[in-house]
Design a protein around this motif. Structure first.
Motif, PDB file in Angstrom:
ATOM      1  N   THR A  60      -1.268   7.135  16.783  1.00 31.92           N
ATOM      2  CA  THR A  60      -0.667   8.350  17.346  1.00 31.92           C
ATOM      3  C   THR A  60       0.845   8.338  17.159  1.00 31.92           C
ATOM      4  O   THR A  60       1.466   9.387  17.061  1.00 31.92           O
ATOM      5  CB  THR A  60      -0.974   8.481  18.848  1.00 31.92           C
ATOM      6  OG1 THR A  60      -0.504   7.310  19.499  1.00 31.92           O
ATOM      7  CG2 THR A  60      -2.444   8.624  19.108  1.00 31.92           C
ATOM      8  N   ASP A  61       1.454   7.137  17.091  1.00 32.58           N
ATOM      9  CA  ASP A  61       2.901   7.096  16.923  1.00 32.58           C
ATOM     10  C   ASP A  61       3.332   7.658  15.565  1.00 32.58           C
ATOM     11  O   ASP A  61       4.477   8.096  15.420  1.00 32.58           O
ATOM     12  CB  ASP A  61       3.427   5.664  17.113  1.00 32.58           C
ATOM     13  CG  ASP A  61       3.784   5.399  18.575  1.00 32.58           C
ATOM     14  OD1 ASP A  61       3.727   6.357  19.369  1.00 32.58           O
ATOM     15  OD2 ASP A  61       4.110   4.252  18.922  1.00 32.58           O
ATOM     16  N   PHE A  62       2.419   7.672  14.589  1.00 36.11           N
ATOM     17  CA  PHE A  62       2.806   8.269  13.301  1.00 36.11           C
ATOM     18  C   PHE A  62       2.691   9.788  13.351  1.00 36.11           C
ATOM     19  O   PHE A  62       3.364  10.487  12.586  1.00 36.11           O
ATOM     20  CB  PHE A  62       2.010   7.641  12.155  1.00 36.11           C
ATOM     21  CG  PHE A  62       2.351   6.192  11.998  1.00 36.11           C
ATOM     22  CD1 PHE A  62       3.572   5.807  11.456  1.00 36.11           C
ATOM     23  CD2 PHE A  62       1.498   5.205  12.465  1.00 36.11           C
ATOM     24  CE1 PHE A  62       3.921   4.467  11.364  1.00 36.11           C
ATOM     25  CE2 PHE A  62       1.842   3.869  12.377  1.00 36.11           C
ATOM     26  CZ  PHE A  62       3.059   3.491  11.830  1.00 36.11           C
ATOM     27  N   CYS A  63       1.853  10.290  14.241  1.00 32.17           N
ATOM     28  CA  CYS A  63       1.863  11.739  14.505  1.00 32.17           C
ATOM     29  C   CYS A  63       3.218  12.099  15.113  1.00 32.17           C
ATOM     30  O   CYS A  63       3.848  13.096  14.744  1.00 32.17           O
ATOM     31  CB  CYS A  63       0.761  12.124  15.494  1.00 32.17           C
ATOM     32  SG  CYS A  63      -0.913  11.812  14.925  1.00 32.17           S
ATOM     33  N   ARG A  64       3.636  11.275  16.066  1.00 31.75           N
ATOM     34  CA  ARG A  64       4.900  11.532  16.759  1.00 31.75           C
ATOM     35  C   ARG A  64       6.081  11.386  15.789  1.00 31.75           C
ATOM     36  O   ARG A  64       7.049  12.139  15.866  1.00 31.75           O
ATOM     37  CB  ARG A  64       5.042  10.587  17.954  1.00 31.75           C
ATOM     38  CG  ARG A  64       3.876  10.757  18.950  1.00 31.75           C
ATOM     39  CD  ARG A  64       3.966   9.835  20.138  1.00 31.75           C
ATOM     40  NE  ARG A  64       5.136  10.122  20.951  1.00 31.75           N
ATOM     41  CZ  ARG A  64       6.161   9.308  21.106  1.00 31.75           C
ATOM     42  NH1 ARG A  64       6.151   8.126  20.531  1.00 31.75           N
ATOM     43  NH2 ARG A  64       7.184   9.648  21.837  1.00 31.75           N
ATOM     44  N   MET A  65       5.949  10.415  14.862  1.00 31.25           N
ATOM     45  CA  MET A  65       6.987  10.234  13.847  1.00 31.25           C
ATOM     46  C   MET A  65       7.169  11.522  13.042  1.00 31.25           C
ATOM     47  O   MET A  65       8.300  11.995  12.838  1.00 31.25           O
ATOM     48  CB  MET A  65       6.584   9.084  12.916  1.00 31.25           C
ATOM     49  CG  MET A  65       7.406   8.975  11.652  1.00 31.25           C
ATOM     50  SD  MET A  65       6.556   8.022  10.366  1.00 31.25           S
ATOM     51  CE  MET A  65       5.527   9.292   9.633  1.00 31.25           C
ATOM     52  N   ALA A  66       6.037  12.096  12.594  1.00 23.80           N
ATOM     53  CA  ALA A  66       6.114  13.300  11.767  1.00 23.80           C
ATOM     54  C   ALA A  66       6.729  14.451  12.566  1.00 23.80           C
ATOM     55  O   ALA A  66       7.566  15.204  12.043  1.00 23.80           O
ATOM     56  CB  ALA A  66       4.725  13.675  11.256  1.00 23.80           C
ATOM     57  N   ALA A  67       6.338  14.568  13.849  1.00 23.15           N
ATOM     58  CA  ALA A  67       6.877  15.661  14.664  1.00 23.15           C
ATOM     59  C   ALA A  67       8.375  15.464  14.893  1.00 23.15           C
ATOM     60  O   ALA A  67       9.153  16.425  14.864  1.00 23.15           O
ATOM     61  CB  ALA A  67       6.137  15.735  15.995  1.00 23.15           C
TER      62      ALA A  67
END
Lengths: 345, 383
Positions: A60-67
């Motif tokens: 999920t942290d890579f989702c947050r990274m993209a956002a």
């Protein structure tokens, strides 16, 4: 099934609506001010809902990274849990912008027009977990065993290849429902549970007696677990380079804790660090060309952190996984791993 | 009584509104197809069925036809279809038996029985079937013993993996027994015909001869030709039982789930059918001097069957489609293999079309068979 059908319908209408422009998906994300990102609904360490129903974990942290990189706010990632095979269909059908759910990059999947494999966030391999009580020390002793694996995954093909190459007979239990699959394994309906090694480590924790299970030494496949986005050059570049920023941060010892300090005193840091954060830096130039916030590299590091920070937080020694980053293939190349930080200039 | 006059023949005239609606649908379909094709081509996707002959490369939990990971996609789809058909067949029989029994109990004389039938019907038609399946599966996996401590009754073994039992070894000579069986069934009829011809009177064979003759014939052939030559008996070797035949736990659990789930609905159909026959019918039959069994056989049942066939048809078709929940607990049915094929070949459109087509054919053949049967029943009565 309903999801598949509705996504098919969505695919048809979406295909009709959108001509192939550079960056339409990125534009859509910015217009809606939200990035829809698919994760596994129940994978401890990688993505599980916390007590507030918010997904937490490595993936999920890579989702947050993209956002953080695209919208300047990691909180604008709309993280949704979804099953493996539905996630790819949803992505192809324009139901989401990206997926960070341990999808293995393969040639034929990448060749499909609806998905772009962007950056490998985790180097994994498929292994076998057994109850210690069956007294097996190598997968080659599994003649006649029953193997549980997720229905529809590449795991099924890897097992078939591996056992037939060694002419070991076996029986497969391809169970789609995770609860049913794990109950089957923990109760001895199958002798062996096959999955990616990290998934095995994570699933073992769901047992009442995790110490009763062990993972066999054989790792039978290469599983580069990769971020997938809808095909869109600008979006792919943004996600890929946001990930590179996280790797570069590790190379130069930048973390979410010290990034503000470093920026306050940029002059005394190496040129490469300046190229990440200075106002006329390489990242600022990229921001202009890709249409990202000017300080996107800073946002990624301050809101999400460096790669090793994310790894330690969710999978590291302090966690139930107890993984030592530098003992895995996910260490930086300088530390003997496969994570190679691309130059940002 | 004057027979009712037949309805006037329907005038075959096409109405303008029908033409509009039908051509509208046709235009929409054509537009959708052209749009899909154009957009797939623009996206570089080339639809086609060439992938079907490629190697599947994955294993399935159990098959009725020979299959290995080296077989083609076509073969794995057929294996999945065979599993679905087999599962559906077993479930239909189970659900019908349970449903008819519970339906009879629900209108029967016993208040306890009626109460039980109502409780059963209300419980199972108000629960999602996937939930029932998962609960039963987890309960079976937890409750039944490990394969090493399997419950055994002679050569039969039940564990949380499977039911293992011995099977005869036919050595390709099973047809001899089938031949003997056929001979045993025909022989009494031949004798009957012979007696009638020469003695000129009908002497029906007693039931014991009709049943006994085939049994004796089969046994004689079995001893004479040594068919079966022996039995393959399951034995615990290594991780699991080897030899004999095996029915997986998931198959049993799905069969039971769909059996009781649709059994509840069939029970309601049967109850409705029974209650729709007016009481006057059986009273009239009694007045004519028919016995109770004659009343049921000749008066009640023909009317009930005619009434319940359309809703039963619906139940069977639903049941066939519901076998697709098998994927959740690892039974390699059509839906399961189709999902894996999509993930490996990434031909979702083609595979979904194939899967839909196969389910369509399967359900429609059952529906057509039942409709034909009903048409024959009605035809026979109005003749």
């Amino acid at each position: 099934m309903k999801l598949v059908l509705s996504s098919l319908v969505a695919a048809m209408t979406a295909a009709a609506a959108s001509p192939a422009l550079a960056g339409p998906v990125l534009d859509e994300i910015k217009e809606k001010d939200q990035l829809i990102c698919l994760v596994n609904p129940n994978s401890p360490g990688f993505s599980v809902p916390d007590s507030n129903g918010v997904y937490q974990g490595f993936n999920t942290d890579f989702c947050r990274m993209a956002a953080a990189a695209i919208l300047g706010d990691a909180g604008k990632a709309d993280i949704r849990g979804i099953g493996f095979s539905d996630s790819m269909k949803t992505l192809v059908a324009d139901g989401a912008h990206m997926a960070s759910r341990s999808i293995t990059a393969t040639g034929t999947r990448d060749a499909d027009a609806g998905m772009a494999f962007v950056a490998t966030t985790f180097y994994d391999g498929q292994g076998f977990m057994i109850p210690k009580s069956i007294g097996v020390t190598s997968a080659t002793q599994l003649e006649g065993a029953t193997v549980c694996a997720e229905d529809g995954s590449t795991t099924l093909l890897n097992i078939a290849d591996w056992f037939s190459d060694r002419t070991i007979s076996y029986r497969v239990e391809n169970i789609a429902d995770k609860t049913a699959r794990l109950e089957a394994f923990f109760n001895g309906k199958c002798d062996v549970y096959a999955s990616d090694v990290t998934a095995l480590l994570s699933d073992r924790l769901l047992s009442d007696t995790p110490e009763a299970y062990t993972i066999l030494p054989e790792v039978i496949s290469a599983e580069p677990l990769t971020l997938v986005t809808q095909p869109d050059q600008a979006l792919e570049a943004a996600v890929f380079w946001a990930f590179q920023v996280m790797l570069n941060a590790d190379v130069y010892g930048i973390t979410s804790d010290n990034v503000d300090q470093i920026i306050a005193d940029l002059g005394s840091y190496p040129k490469a660090v300046n190229r990440l954060f200075a106002e006329d830096s390489a990242t600022a130039e990229m921001a202009e060309k890709l249409g990202l916030p000017q300080d996107w590299a800073y946002q990624v590091i301050s809101q999400v952190g460096a790669y090793s920070e994310v790894f330690e937080k969710h999978l590291g020694k302090e966690t139930a996984f107890g993984l030592e980053l530098n003992e895995t293939a996910n260490a930086l190349t300088a530390d003997g791993g496969q994570m190679y930080a691309y130059p940002i200039r | 009584m004057i027979p009712p006059s037949p309805p006037p023949p329907v005038k075959r005239r096409i109405r303008l509104s029908d033409v509009f609606v039908l051509s509208g649908i046709a235009v929409l379909l054509a537009f959708a197809l052209a749009n899909i094709q154009a957009n797939m081509a623009a996206a570089g996707v080339h639809p086609g069925f060439g992938f079907l002959t490629k190697e599947a490369g994955f294993d399935v939990s159990e098959t009725l036809i020979p299959y290995s990971p080296g077989s083609s996609y076509i073969r794995v789809i057929l294996a999945g279809l065979a599993n679905t058909v087999f599962l559906a067949g077993v479930c239909i029989i189970l659900a019908t038996v349970i449903g008819v029994l519970m339906g009879l109990v629900s209108v029967g004389p016993s208040p306890a029985g009626r109460w039980l039938a109502v409780a059963y019907v209300e419980l199972f038609r108000n629960l999602p079937k996937l939930l029932v399946l998962l609960v039963l599966f987890v309960a079976a996996v937890n409750g039944l013993p490990h394969v090493r401590e399997a419950m055994s009754a002679g050569p039969f073994h039940l564990s949380n993996r499977s039911l293992n039992f011995p099977v005869p070894l036919w050595d390709g000579k099973g047809w001899i027994l089938l031949l003997a069986l056929a001979a045993g069934l025909i022989l009494p009829r031949l004798i009957e015909a012979h007696l009638q011809k020469h003695w000129g009177r009908s002497t029906p064979m007693p039931l014991s001869v009709l049943i006994g003759c085939p049994i004796v014939c089969v046994l004689a052939a079995s001893v004479l030709f040594q068919v079966p030559s022996g039995f393959s008996v399951p034995e615990l070797k290594g991780f699991d039982f080897q030899g004999g035949a095996r029915v997986s736990l998931q198959f049993c659990v799905i069969a039971v789930t769909l059996g009781i789930y649709h059994g509840a609905q069939i029970a309601e159909v049967v109850r409705g059918g029974l209650q729709s026959v007016p009481k006057g019918q059986s009273e009239a039959a009694q007045a004519l001097g028919l016995t109770r069994s004659q009343t049921i056989r000749l008066i009640i049942l023909p009317q009930v069957i005619r009434i319940i066939i359309p809703p039963m048809n619906n139940q069977y078709v639903n049941l066939i489609k519901n076998t697709s929940i098998a994927i959740a607990v690892g039974y390699s049915d059509l839906m399961s293999v189709s999902g894996t094929v999509i993930n490996q070949s990434f031909k979702p459109l083609e595979m979904m079309l194939i899967t839909m087509g196969l389910y369509l054919v399967l359900c429609m053949s059952v529906a057509t068979a039942l409709n034909t049967y009903q048409a024959r029943l009605i035809g026979r009565e109005t003749r």
